[in-house]
Design a protein around this motif. Structure first.
Motif, PDB file in Angstrom:
ATOM      1  N   PHE A 181      36.043  39.470  42.588  1.00 48.91           N
ATOM      2  CA  PHE A 181      37.302  38.761  42.784  1.00 48.91           C
ATOM      3  C   PHE A 181      37.270  37.996  44.099  1.00 48.91           C
ATOM      4  O   PHE A 181      37.021  38.570  45.158  1.00 48.91           O
ATOM      5  CB  PHE A 181      38.485  39.727  42.791  1.00 48.91           C
ATOM      6  N   LYS A 182      37.536  36.712  44.022  1.00 50.70           N
ATOM      7  CA  LYS A 182      37.646  35.880  45.213  1.00 50.70           C
ATOM      8  C   LYS A 182      39.124  35.649  45.490  1.00 50.70           C
ATOM      9  O   LYS A 182      39.945  35.720  44.583  1.00 50.70           O
ATOM     10  CB  LYS A 182      36.918  34.550  45.008  1.00 50.70           C
ATOM     11  N   ALA A 220      45.346  43.480  38.825  1.00 51.40           N
ATOM     12  CA  ALA A 220      44.331  44.422  39.295  1.00 51.40           C
ATOM     13  C   ALA A 220      44.225  44.421  40.817  1.00 51.40           C
ATOM     14  O   ALA A 220      43.997  45.470  41.436  1.00 51.40           O
ATOM     15  CB  ALA A 220      42.977  44.077  38.667  1.00 51.40           C
ATOM     16  N   LYS A 221      44.395  43.276  41.423  1.00 48.92           N
ATOM     17  CA  LYS A 221      44.339  43.187  42.885  1.00 48.92           C
ATOM     18  C   LYS A 221      45.451  44.010  43.534  1.00 48.92           C
ATOM     19  O   LYS A 221      45.284  44.522  44.643  1.00 48.92           O
ATOM     20  CB  LYS A 221      44.437  41.731  43.337  1.00 48.92           C
ATOM     21  N   GLN A 222      46.576  44.159  42.838  1.00 48.21           N
ATOM     22  CA  GLN A 222      47.660  44.995  43.367  1.00 48.21           C
ATOM     23  C   GLN A 222      47.236  46.457  43.470  1.00 48.21           C
ATOM     24  O   GLN A 222      47.818  47.224  44.237  1.00 48.21           O
ATOM     25  CB  GLN A 222      48.897  44.876  42.478  1.00 48.21           C
ATOM     26  N   LEU A 223      46.230  46.839  42.691  1.00 50.36           N
ATOM     27  CA  LEU A 223      45.708  48.207  42.730  1.00 50.36           C
ATOM     28  C   LEU A 223      44.506  48.329  43.670  1.00 50.36           C
ATOM     29  O   LEU A 223      43.871  49.372  43.726  1.00 50.36           O
ATOM     30  CB  LEU A 223      45.295  48.647  41.320  1.00 50.36           C
ATOM     31  N   GLY A 224      44.180  47.249  44.368  1.00 50.85           N
ATOM     32  CA  GLY A 224      43.059  47.266  45.307  1.00 50.85           C
ATOM     33  C   GLY A 224      41.720  46.908  44.694  1.00 50.85           C
ATOM     34  O   GLY A 224      40.678  47.066  45.338  1.00 50.85           O
ATOM     35  N   CYS A 225      41.726  46.420  43.456  1.00 44.87           N
ATOM     36  CA  CYS A 225      40.463  46.067  42.803  1.00 44.87           C
ATOM     37  C   CYS A 225      39.799  44.881  43.495  1.00 44.87           C
ATOM     38  O   CYS A 225      40.473  43.934  43.912  1.00 44.87           O
ATOM     39  CB  CYS A 225      40.695  45.730  41.335  1.00 44.87           C
ATOM     40  N   GLN A 226      38.475  44.938  43.557  1.00 46.91           N
ATOM     41  CA  GLN A 226      37.690  43.864  44.156  1.00 46.91           C
ATOM     42  C   GLN A 226      36.769  43.185  43.149  1.00 46.91           C
ATOM     43  O   GLN A 226      36.132  42.183  43.450  1.00 46.91           O
ATOM     44  CB  GLN A 226      36.852  44.429  45.308  1.00 46.91           C
TER      45      GLN A 226
END
Length: 199
Positions: free
Chosen positions: A191-192, A122-128
């Protein structure tokens, strides 16, 4: 449970896994929780280009865990969501739709491992952050305890979250023995940077 001799293997879900995923999800959550049509829809919502947010855990050739996650913009902000209380806009939030761990594999850290892999994707999609509606009536309230330990923060509770699914789509709640009156805890997991460091 004793540690298995084989190492747990984590990998993204593929179409070839669908039958096994449906079996495990229905075993854990109740009959008709997933079917071929709903899982195909969920798989599409969890895939953006070559980024797959849907992860599985295997022990040898046995599926022992699933984590289905929707990408931002693919899930509805409905009347059982409280966006004004979220730390970021929904454009930066994935949705943790479903998790299930086989009974014989509980206590091995499979749920956390699946969550970490899904967060990394998800972080690869910019999710926080990630949002979830956690099943309050899970045995010993284990779903809420687990998600809280992973950093999930309670936003509010919603009664009869899965009632419509049970009445209109044939979902058979294992706790209510049919029509579902269970409560969902709307929870946000910010997300940390260290959340997925071990992935």
């Amino acid at each position: 449970m004793t540690e298995p001799k084989e190492k747990v293997l984590y990998r993204p879900m593929t179409a070839a896994d669908h039958a096994a995923v449906i079996r495990l999800a229905n075993e854990v959550h109740g009959d008709n929780y997933l079917n071929e049509e709903s899982l195909a829809d969920y798989a599409a919502k969890g895939t953006v280009g070559d980024v797959n947010l849907n992860w599985l855990a295997w022990l040898g050739d046995e599926l022992i865990g699933i984590r289905l996650t929707f990408a931002p913009g693919t899930w509805p902000v409905d009347d059982q969501c409280t966006p004004e209380a979220w730390p970021v806009a929904s454009d930066y939030i994935c949705y943790f739709k479903c998790a299930a761990v086989a009974e014989q594999a509980r206590g091995l850290g499979v749920g956390r491992g699946l969550l970490e892999h899904s967060i990394a994707a998800a972080k690869q999609l910019g999710c926080q952050a990630g949002l979830a509606h956690i099943w309050r009536q899970s045995p010993n309230n284990s779903a809420f305890s687990y998600f809280s330990k992973c950093g999930g923060e309670l936003i509010r509770e919603h009664k009869k979250r899965w009632y419509q699914l049970s009445v209109e789509e044939g979902y058979h709640c294992p706790v209510c023995d049919g029509v579902c009156y269970c409560t969902a805890a709307e929870m946000i997991l910010p997300f940390k940077q260290t959340t997925a460091a071990a992935v």
